[in-house]
Design a protein around this motif. Structure first.
Motif, PDB file in Angstrom:
ATOM      1  N   ARG A 531       9.232  -1.272  -1.372  1.00  0.00           N
ATOM      2  CA  ARG A 531       9.146  -1.035   0.064  1.00  0.00           C
ATOM      3  C   ARG A 531       8.285   0.187   0.305  1.00  0.00           C
ATOM      4  NH1 ARG A 531      14.152  -0.420   1.172  1.00  0.00           N
ATOM      5  NH2 ARG A 531      14.556  -2.564   1.903  1.00  0.00           N
ATOM      6  N   CYS A 532       7.400   0.091   1.302  1.00  0.00           N
ATOM      7  CA  CYS A 532       6.554   1.224   1.657  1.00  0.00           C
ATOM      8  C   CYS A 532       6.485   1.343   3.173  1.00  0.00           C
ATOM      9  CB  CYS A 532       5.147   1.046   1.080  1.00  0.00           C
ATOM     10  SG  CYS A 532       4.063   2.457   1.362  1.00  0.00           S
ATOM     11  N   GLU A 533       6.684   2.584   3.683  1.00  0.00           N
ATOM     12  CA  GLU A 533       6.704   2.806   5.128  1.00  0.00           C
ATOM     13  C   GLU A 533       5.681   3.833   5.588  1.00  0.00           C
ATOM     14  OE1 GLU A 533      10.628   3.428   6.691  1.00  0.00           O
ATOM     15  OE2 GLU A 533      11.575   2.225   5.124  1.00  0.00           O
ATOM     16  N   LYS A 534       5.076   4.606   4.684  1.00  0.00           N
ATOM     17  CA  LYS A 534       4.176   5.689   5.066  1.00  0.00           C
ATOM     18  C   LYS A 534       2.759   5.434   4.543  1.00  0.00           C
ATOM     19  CE  LYS A 534       7.383   8.168   7.063  1.00  0.00           C
ATOM     20  NZ  LYS A 534       7.356   8.370   8.528  1.00  0.00           N
ATOM     21  N   PRO A 535       1.749   5.675   5.373  1.00  0.00           N
ATOM     22  CA  PRO A 535       0.366   5.464   4.926  1.00  0.00           C
ATOM     23  C   PRO A 535       0.018   6.246   3.664  1.00  0.00           C
ATOM     24  CG  PRO A 535       0.436   5.825   7.302  1.00  0.00           C
ATOM     25  CD  PRO A 535       1.815   6.105   6.788  1.00  0.00           C
ATOM     26  N   GLY A 536       0.533   7.448   3.536  1.00  0.00           N
ATOM     27  CA  GLY A 536       0.205   8.271   2.394  1.00  0.00           C
ATOM     28  C   GLY A 536       0.776   7.763   1.082  1.00  0.00           C
ATOM     29  N   GLU A 537       1.751   6.863   1.159  1.00  0.00           N
ATOM     30  CA  GLU A 537       2.386   6.333  -0.049  1.00  0.00           C
ATOM     31  C   GLU A 537       1.873   4.939  -0.412  1.00  0.00           C
ATOM     32  OE1 GLU A 537       6.479   6.389   1.068  1.00  0.00           O
ATOM     33  OE2 GLU A 537       6.608   8.587   1.145  1.00  0.00           O
ATOM     34  N   LEU A 538       0.992   4.411   0.427  1.00  0.00           N
ATOM     35  CA  LEU A 538       0.611   3.005   0.284  1.00  0.00           C
ATOM     36  C   LEU A 538      -0.179   2.737  -0.997  1.00  0.00           C
ATOM     37  CD1 LEU A 538       0.643   0.183   1.496  1.00  0.00           C
ATOM     38  CD2 LEU A 538      -1.370   0.799   2.848  1.00  0.00           C
ATOM     39  N   ASP A 539      -1.154   3.574  -1.310  1.00  0.00           N
ATOM     40  CA  ASP A 539      -1.993   3.320  -2.488  1.00  0.00           C
ATOM     41  C   ASP A 539      -1.175   3.258  -3.763  1.00  0.00           C
ATOM     42  OD1 ASP A 539      -4.091   3.354  -0.720  1.00  0.00           O
ATOM     43  OD2 ASP A 539      -5.332   4.727  -1.903  1.00  0.00           O
ATOM     44  N   ASP A 540      -0.278   4.210  -3.943  1.00  0.00           N
ATOM     45  CA  ASP A 540       0.550   4.220  -5.158  1.00  0.00           C
ATOM     46  C   ASP A 540       1.441   2.991  -5.222  1.00  0.00           C
ATOM     47  OD1 ASP A 540      -0.545   6.566  -6.055  1.00  0.00           O
ATOM     48  OD2 ASP A 540       1.067   7.843  -5.264  1.00  0.00           O
ATOM     49  N   ALA A 541       1.950   2.561  -4.069  1.00  0.00           N
ATOM     50  CA  ALA A 541       2.815   1.383  -4.043  1.00  0.00           C
ATOM     51  C   ALA A 541       2.018   0.121  -4.391  1.00  0.00           C
ATOM     52  CB  ALA A 541       3.461   1.250  -2.666  1.00  0.00           C
ATOM     53  N   ILE A 542       0.797   0.026  -3.890  1.00  0.00           N
ATOM     54  CA  ILE A 542      -0.041  -1.136  -4.220  1.00  0.00           C
ATOM     55  C   ILE A 542      -0.371  -1.144  -5.711  1.00  0.00           C
ATOM     56  CG2 ILE A 542      -2.325  -2.174  -3.889  1.00  0.00           C
ATOM     57  CD1 ILE A 542      -2.171  -1.293  -0.960  1.00  0.00           C
ATOM     58  N   ARG A 543      -0.674   0.025  -6.274  1.00  0.00           N
ATOM     59  CA  ARG A 543      -0.945   0.091  -7.714  1.00  0.00           C
ATOM     60  C   ARG A 543       0.277  -0.357  -8.513  1.00  0.00           C
ATOM     61  NH1 ARG A 543      -3.299   5.204  -6.089  1.00  0.00           N
ATOM     62  NH2 ARG A 543      -5.588   5.054  -6.086  1.00  0.00           N
ATOM     63  N   GLU A 544       1.453   0.042  -8.075  1.00  0.00           N
ATOM     64  CA  GLU A 544       2.678  -0.390  -8.752  1.00  0.00           C
ATOM     65  C   GLU A 544       2.806  -1.908  -8.696  1.00  0.00           C
ATOM     66  OE1 GLU A 544       7.560  -0.028  -8.202  1.00  0.00           O
ATOM     67  OE2 GLU A 544       6.231   1.342  -7.097  1.00  0.00           O
ATOM     68  N   MET A 545       2.548  -2.482  -7.530  1.00  0.00           N
ATOM     69  CA  MET A 545       2.616  -3.942  -7.379  1.00  0.00           C
ATOM     70  C   MET A 545       1.668  -4.640  -8.346  1.00  0.00           C
ATOM     71  SD  MET A 545       1.547  -6.252  -4.052  1.00  0.00           S
ATOM     72  CE  MET A 545      -0.220  -6.006  -4.345  1.00  0.00           C
ATOM     73  N   ILE A 546       0.461  -4.105  -8.478  1.00  0.00           N
ATOM     74  CA  ILE A 546      -0.552  -4.723  -9.341  1.00  0.00           C
ATOM     75  C   ILE A 546      -0.138  -4.665 -10.806  1.00  0.00           C
ATOM     76  CG2 ILE A 546      -2.931  -4.496 -10.174  1.00  0.00           C
ATOM     77  CD1 ILE A 546      -3.644  -3.416  -7.369  1.00  0.00           C
ATOM     78  N   GLU A 547       0.424  -3.559 -11.228  1.00  0.00           N
ATOM     79  CA  GLU A 547       0.692  -3.343 -12.642  1.00  0.00           C
ATOM     80  C   GLU A 547       1.946  -4.051 -13.139  1.00  0.00           C
ATOM     81  OE1 GLU A 547      -1.503  -2.083 -14.574  1.00  0.00           O
ATOM     82  OE2 GLU A 547      -2.806  -1.613 -12.867  1.00  0.00           O
ATOM     83  N   VAL A 548       2.880  -4.364 -12.252  1.00  0.00           N
ATOM     84  CA  VAL A 548       4.120  -5.025 -12.678  1.00  0.00           C
ATOM     85  C   VAL A 548       3.798  -6.424 -13.185  1.00  0.00           C
ATOM     86  CG1 VAL A 548       6.308  -5.986 -11.874  1.00  0.00           C
ATOM     87  CG2 VAL A 548       5.615  -3.694 -11.157  1.00  0.00           C
ATOM     88  N   LYS A 549       4.299  -6.773 -14.342  1.00  0.00           N
ATOM     89  CA  LYS A 549       3.974  -8.050 -14.983  1.00  0.00           C
ATOM     90  C   LYS A 549       4.995  -9.136 -14.651  1.00  0.00           C
ATOM     91  CE  LYS A 549       0.531  -6.002 -17.000  1.00  0.00           C
ATOM     92  NZ  LYS A 549      -0.833  -6.161 -16.451  1.00  0.00           N
ATOM     93  N   LYS A 550       5.460  -9.171 -13.423  1.00  0.00           N
ATOM     94  CA  LYS A 550       6.410 -10.189 -12.987  1.00  0.00           C
ATOM     95  C   LYS A 550       6.209 -10.411 -11.491  1.00  0.00           C
ATOM     96  CE  LYS A 550      10.733  -8.809 -13.103  1.00  0.00           C
ATOM     97  NZ  LYS A 550      11.999  -8.129 -13.469  1.00  0.00           N
ATOM     98  N   PRO A 551       6.814 -11.424 -10.911  1.00  0.00           N
ATOM     99  CA  PRO A 551       6.662 -11.632  -9.462  1.00  0.00           C
ATOM    100  C   PRO A 551       7.160 -10.424  -8.676  1.00  0.00           C
ATOM    101  CG  PRO A 551       7.599 -13.589 -10.491  1.00  0.00           C
ATOM    102  CD  PRO A 551       7.605 -12.513 -11.539  1.00  0.00           C
ATOM    103  N   VAL A 552       6.449 -10.111  -7.592  1.00  0.00           N
ATOM    104  CA  VAL A 552       6.752  -8.940  -6.775  1.00  0.00           C
ATOM    105  C   VAL A 552       6.869  -9.349  -5.311  1.00  0.00           C
ATOM    106  CG1 VAL A 552       5.914  -6.691  -5.965  1.00  0.00           C
ATOM    107  CG2 VAL A 552       5.542  -7.376  -8.347  1.00  0.00           C
ATOM    108  N   ILE A 553       7.876  -8.812  -4.631  1.00  0.00           N
ATOM    109  CA  ILE A 553       7.944  -8.873  -3.172  1.00  0.00           C
ATOM    110  C   ILE A 553       7.737  -7.456  -2.662  1.00  0.00           C
ATOM    111  CG2 ILE A 553       9.356  -9.394  -1.144  1.00  0.00           C
ATOM    112  CD1 ILE A 553      10.817 -11.497  -2.772  1.00  0.00           C
TER     113      ILE A 553
END
Length: 600
Positions: A531-553
């Motif tokens: 979950r991401c709610e702040k613009p400043g945290e978005l890039d790191d959250a997207i990188r986490e989504m990309i790197e996880v080797k399983k389905p992501v919501i």
């Protein structure tokens, strides 16, 4: 010697007696099928028993037949091959109607095999019986009810031929259970009777020459491409790019045609239509010669038909004769495969015509003024994630990867089309004609099965994604690490936008008051939740989504009441667009008027 080997092998198979169920599996193999998407039931158990006894075809078990259809669509759209689904009789077949109609409207090759009650029970209202052929006739290119096992193989081969040639589309083969048990002689594709369906692929050379001559006289030209260019294959997209480079013409595209010409190309105007760019729509309105390739002049593109591009000579290239003059009268129609016609145009242009940059200079100067309006602009916000910003950051962090994008339907779909740049064809899977909520998640599953090492992202809305959320279970079972990037504004965003603009802001049932906790839902399915709610945290959250080797919501909380602009109000022409800086409620209401309100 080697050329004769397949024929001998085929004749050997032809002499073999098989059950109907064995024929289905053999026909799938002979037509190059590697994956099918389905859900078992009583009327298809003989086929499932045969699938169990072989390893050449992988069956992907979905959680709902609609999911099977959309997954097969995603598979087809991303590969250029036919997608295949297998469902049982009755509710299995009726649940397939939505993806069949979706595939029909978006020209997606889909082969749907359905089970049926035994022939002796047809018409008796037997358990799980329905008139599958009757129900699916309006939403398929063709369909068959197979009553004789000795006709089954030829019908299956013809089904693949019809689905994938000409204007692609869905077909249904309905097979009664007793036909699946019955024995007959299998006919391989190379010895099967030739079908009477032979779409015209070569364009009329005189008309192609006339089109090139007309294009050479243009002072304000535009190329308008659609999904038909992508369906025609990589060579068609390459020919389109060559033609743009040779002519120096500006190019725009429908929603379904994104990626045929690169978004970074210097001649690219962006998408046109209801939520297209100002420069694309204004150029369409003011052009003097329009080359339409593989598009069908649908209402989301044309706006008010009697005011659509009123001063232009229109050239239309389409493999489907029924699309010619259906919605918009054209001056020159060329029936044929988009790729072959474009290659002929490139050859003729190279042989004689030359782009006169001086003639086109005033036109490009005018386009530059329209571009300067920056019609996709939005007000940034340091406290809340703007949905446009979310797409832009997603694009920035994924554009250098092997990435495929699917979407659901609504505001997020339009923002994705506006702000995610597609450089290649077959990388953008979305429901265009039917506008099917719930399409994107199972489509992403199909894309991931076809491209197991690629990054597959479904750009979703919080309302749409819940319609087929159960397919996350399928993704987990089949190790498909799809990423579900939800722009969560807690509304049915496009519905709310229209209610605000057209219905006095009376938000009738468009606010979702009981959304699930998407992170916990992900964990319940065995996925990874973010979950991401702040613009400043978005890039790191997207990188986490990309790197996880399983389905992501990914629950991306965005501004609740952001509207999607620019917009051509219903009933208005291309030059009557509303831009973000003009779109006050009063301005919108005045622009739309009673006539537009009635058309929505």
């Amino acid at each position: 010697m080697n050329a004769q080997a397949p024929a001998r092998e085929g004749q050997e198979v032809a002499r073999k007696e098989m059950t109907g169920a064995e024929m289905v599996v053999q026909a799938l193999k002979d037509n190059g099928v590697k994956h099918i998407f389905g859900y078992p039931g009583g009327a298809v158990l003989p086929i499932y028993d045969e699938l169990f006894q072989q390893d050449d075809i992988q069956h992907i078990l979905v959680r709902h037949e609609q999911g099977a259809g959309h997954a097969a669509e995603g598979y087809a759209r991303s590969t250029g091959k036919a997608g295949v689904m297998l469902v049982t009789s009755g509710p299995g077949a009726t649940n397939a109607v939505t993806p069949l109609q979706d595939a029909l409207m978006d020209s997606i090759p889909l082969v749907c095999i359905t089970g049926q009650v035994p022939t002796t029970l047809i018409g008796s209202d037997a358990f799980q019986e329905c008139d599958t052929v009757g129900i699916t006739r309006p939403c398929t290119k063709h369909n068959w009810l197979v009553r004789n096992v000795n006709q089954l193989a030829a019908i299956l081969h013809e089904a693949f031929h019809v689905a994938t040639t000409g204007r692609p589309g869905p077909v249904v083969v309905d097979i009664p259970k007793d036909v699946q048990f019955a024995k007959g002689i299998y006919t391989p594709p190379q010895t099967a009777p030739r079908t009477s369906y032979r779409p015209r692929v070569e364009g009329d050379q005189d008309k192609i020459r006339a089109a090139v001559q007309l294009m050479a006289t243009a002072k304000k030209p535009i190329i308008y491409s659609g999904g038909g260019v992508i369906n025609a294959g990589p060579a068609a997209c390459q020919a389109l790019r060559e033609l743009v480079e040779l002519t120096g013409f500006p190019i725009t595209s429908t929603l379904m045609g994104l990626g045929a010409y690169p978004a970074s190309g210097k001649n690219w105007l962006g998408m046109l239509g209801m939520h297209g760019t100002y420069e694309a729509n204004m150029a369409m309105h003011d052009c003097d010669v329009m080359l339409c390739v593989g598009a069908r002049f649908d209402d989301r593109i044309t706006g008010r038909v009697d005011a659509f591009s009123p001063h232009s000579k229109k050239i239309h290239i389409d493999v489907d004769p029924s699309s010619i003059n259906k919605n918009v009268h054209v001056d020159l129609a060329i029936i044929g495969d988009a790729g072959r016609v474009l290659e002929d145009m490139v050859r003729l242009w190279r042989a004689g015509a030359k782009a006169d940059k001086a003639v086109l200079a005033p036109w490009w100067e005018q386009i530059g003024k329209w571009r300067a309006r920056n019609s996709l602009a939005y007000k940034p916000n340091d406290d809340v994630i703007m949905p446009q910003y979310a797409i832009q950051r997603l694009y920035a962090l994924t554009k250098d990867r092997d990435v495929y994008i699917t979407t659901e339907v609504g505001q997020h779909q339009m923002w994705a089309a506006q702000h995610y740049g597609f450089e290649k064809p077959n990388r953008w899977m979305t429901s265009g004609g039917l506008g099917t909520m719930g399409y994107g998640l199972p489509a992403a599953l199909g894309v991931q099965i076809a491209h197991p090492d690629a990054l597959v992202i479904d750009i979703a809305g919080d309302a749409s994604v819940l319609m087929t959320m159960q397919e996350m279970s399928s993704a987990v079972q089949h190790n498909a690490p799809i990423k579900i990037f939800i722009l969560n504004n807690q509304y049915m965003g496009m519905v709310r936008q229209w209610q605000q603009l057209l219905h006095g802001n009376r938000l009738s049932h468009s606010y979702t008051e009981a959304l699930p906790d998407f992170v916990k839902l992900a964990e319940a399915y065995g996925c990874h939740g973010i979950r991401c709610e702040k613009p400043g945290e978005l890039d790191d959250a997207i990188r986490e989504m990309i790197e996880v080797k399983k389905p992501v919501i990914f629950d991306c909380r965005v501004a609740n009441l952001a509207n999607c602009f620019p917009m051509i109000p219903s009933g208005k022409a291309h030059n009557e667009m509303l831009l973000p800086d003009e779109a006050t409620d009063e301005a919108v209401a005045n622009a739309i008027g009673e006539e537009g309100r009635a058309l929505v």
